[in-house]
Design a protein around this motif. Sequence first.
Motif, short mmCIF file in Angstrom:
data_model
loop_
_atom_site.label_atom_id
_atom_site.label_comp_id
_atom_site.label_asym_id
_atom_site.label_seq_id
_atom_site.Cartn_x
_atom_site.Cartn_y
_atom_site.Cartn_z
N ASP A 206 1.14 -1.50 -0.15
CA ASP A 206 0.18 -0.21 -0.20
C ASP A 206 0.67 1.26 -0.06
N ASN A 207 1.89 1.40 1.10
CA ASN A 207 2.61 2.58 1.03
C ASN A 207 3.30 2.76 -0.15
N GLY A 208 4.12 1.62 -1.18
CA GLY A 208 4.44 1.61 -2.08
C GLY A 208 3.87 2.28 -4.01
N ILE A 209 2.11 2.22 -3.52
CA ILE A 209 1.86 2.08 -4.18
C ILE A 209 1.61 3.91 -4.44
N ALA A 210 1.12 4.66 -2.87
CA ALA A 210 1.25 5.56 -2.20
C ALA A 210 2.20 6.67 -3.09
N ILE A 211 3.64 5.26 -3.30
CA ILE A 211 4.70 6.75 -3.38
C ILE A 211 4.40 6.60 -4.77
N LEU A 212 3.89 5.58 -5.83
CA LEU A 212 3.87 5.80 -7.42
C LEU A 212 2.90 6.65 -7.46
N ASP A 213 1.41 7.03 -6.85
CA ASP A 213 0.56 7.86 -7.07
C ASP A 213 1.38 9.22 -6.55
N LYS A 214 1.68 9.29 -5.89
CA LYS A 214 2.40 10.85 -5.41
C LYS A 214 3.57 11.03 -6.74
N CYS A 215 4.42 10.10 -7.75
CA CYS A 215 5.03 11.02 -8.31
C CYS A 215 4.50 10.34 -9.87
N GLY A 216 2.84 10.77 -9.63
CA GLY A 216 2.39 10.91 -10.95
C GLY A 216 2.08 10.26 -11.75
N ILE A 217 2.49 8.78 -11.02
CA ILE A 217 1.97 7.59 -11.74
C ILE A 217 0.56 7.29 -12.24
N LYS A 218 0.49 6.58 -13.73
CA LYS A 218 -1.54 6.57 -13.46
C LYS A 218 -1.51 5.02 -13.57
N GLY A 219 -1.01 4.39 -13.75
CA GLY A 219 -0.65 3.48 -14.14
C GLY A 219 0.13 1.84 -13.92
N GLY A 220 0.38 1.23 -12.63
CA GLY A 220 1.53 0.71 -12.53
C GLY A 220 0.92 -0.46 -11.32
N LEU A 221 1.96 -1.28 -10.23
CA LEU A 221 1.33 -2.80 -10.13
C LEU A 221 2.74 -2.60 -9.04
N VAL A 222 2.09 -2.35 -7.84
CA VAL A 222 3.48 -2.74 -6.69
C VAL A 222 3.29 -4.56 -5.96
N SER A 223 3.69 -5.50 -5.77
CA SER A 223 3.79 -6.23 -5.78
C SER A 223 4.58 -7.49 -4.73
N ALA A 224 3.88 -7.97 -3.22
CA ALA A 224 5.62 -8.18 -2.44
C ALA A 224 4.78 -9.85 -2.39
N GLY A 225 4.99 -10.79 -2.21
CA GLY A 225 5.26 -11.89 -2.67
C GLY A 225 3.63 -12.73 -2.74
#
Length: 366
Positions: A206-225
Amino acid sequence: MWYLLSRLANHRRFSNVGGFLVVPACYTAFFRLLKPVVILLMLLLPVAATADWYKQEESIMGTRIAVEFWDEDKHHAKQCAEQVFSEMRRIDALMSPYKPDSELSRLNQQAADEAIQISEEMFILLKKSLRMSQISNGAFDITFSSVGHLYDYREGIKPSEQEIQQSLERINFRHVVLDEKNHSVRFARSGVRIDLGGIAKGYAVDNGIAILDKCGIKGGLVSAGGDSRILGDRGNRPWMMGIRHPRKKDAVVVVLPLSNTALSTSGDYERFFIEDGKRYHHIISPKTGKSVATTWSATVIGPDTTTTDALSTSLFVLGPAKGLQLVESLEGIDAVIIDGQGRMHYSSGLMPPKTEAAPAGPEMRQ
């Protein structure tokens, strides 16, 4: 299967791919032989200009961390990805039970003797953990580690029955006592140990997605296991998330087209060893102190991975009947559970339409 996947494609959190999701006929035959445990697999639809999709992986928190997103500026993409991995490393340093200088390790060492003041971040996650314990009637319990630490899955070591019984009473989430005023925690019983492995990775995602959102990323995925969260879509198409057969690494059980959602899978294949034909794995029943044998996997779809991570563990422990009863009581949550006989059970939000007769195939139960 076709009706289930058609419904998924039109589900409130799923993207529609031409009205239904096309799956090769070979998977229908595979379902008839279904004896699966689910592993998360990402199957990505092809999109144009793939060179602008930035991908990076690292091993952190004892698992594979993957980041993928669209960014036309590769330098900016690398900076954003590094921020995500730095955050993962920070959380690992804070919450790992295997690092002796982590805040969590300090609690395991001292909280049974006295109340320990903790960071706001740790306090909030402990509070969330206890809330999930209450919701699941104790199926999710971070004090499982009071017995769980006696197992070593790499070395094939398990505790004796006597050792389990001596430590079993230490498993009870009510032993973790939080003090809102002082931001402190204490353990009400000696020998209590906690492990945030069933929620911390989801929190990190969740924190990783928040970082991408703050970076202005509109489409992405973060996974951990087994925990993944999706931001937006993948080039105007959904991300294709597959649930894999855990005994056959290359076999897919279900494919889900997803956008702007979270998905977590807990399975008995992540950390385990087999002795005398019996599988010993890391998902421990708080009631018995032993590996749960009635479930092979549980997959949860929801709004955030902190929640889906904890819930997938809860459903695995509860099993299909009680697990789906819990899911139906929660808003915005759906699930697929594979029981110990390889039968697939799913929540009402994923059930096939009642107005049409489903084709003959594998046994799928609501």
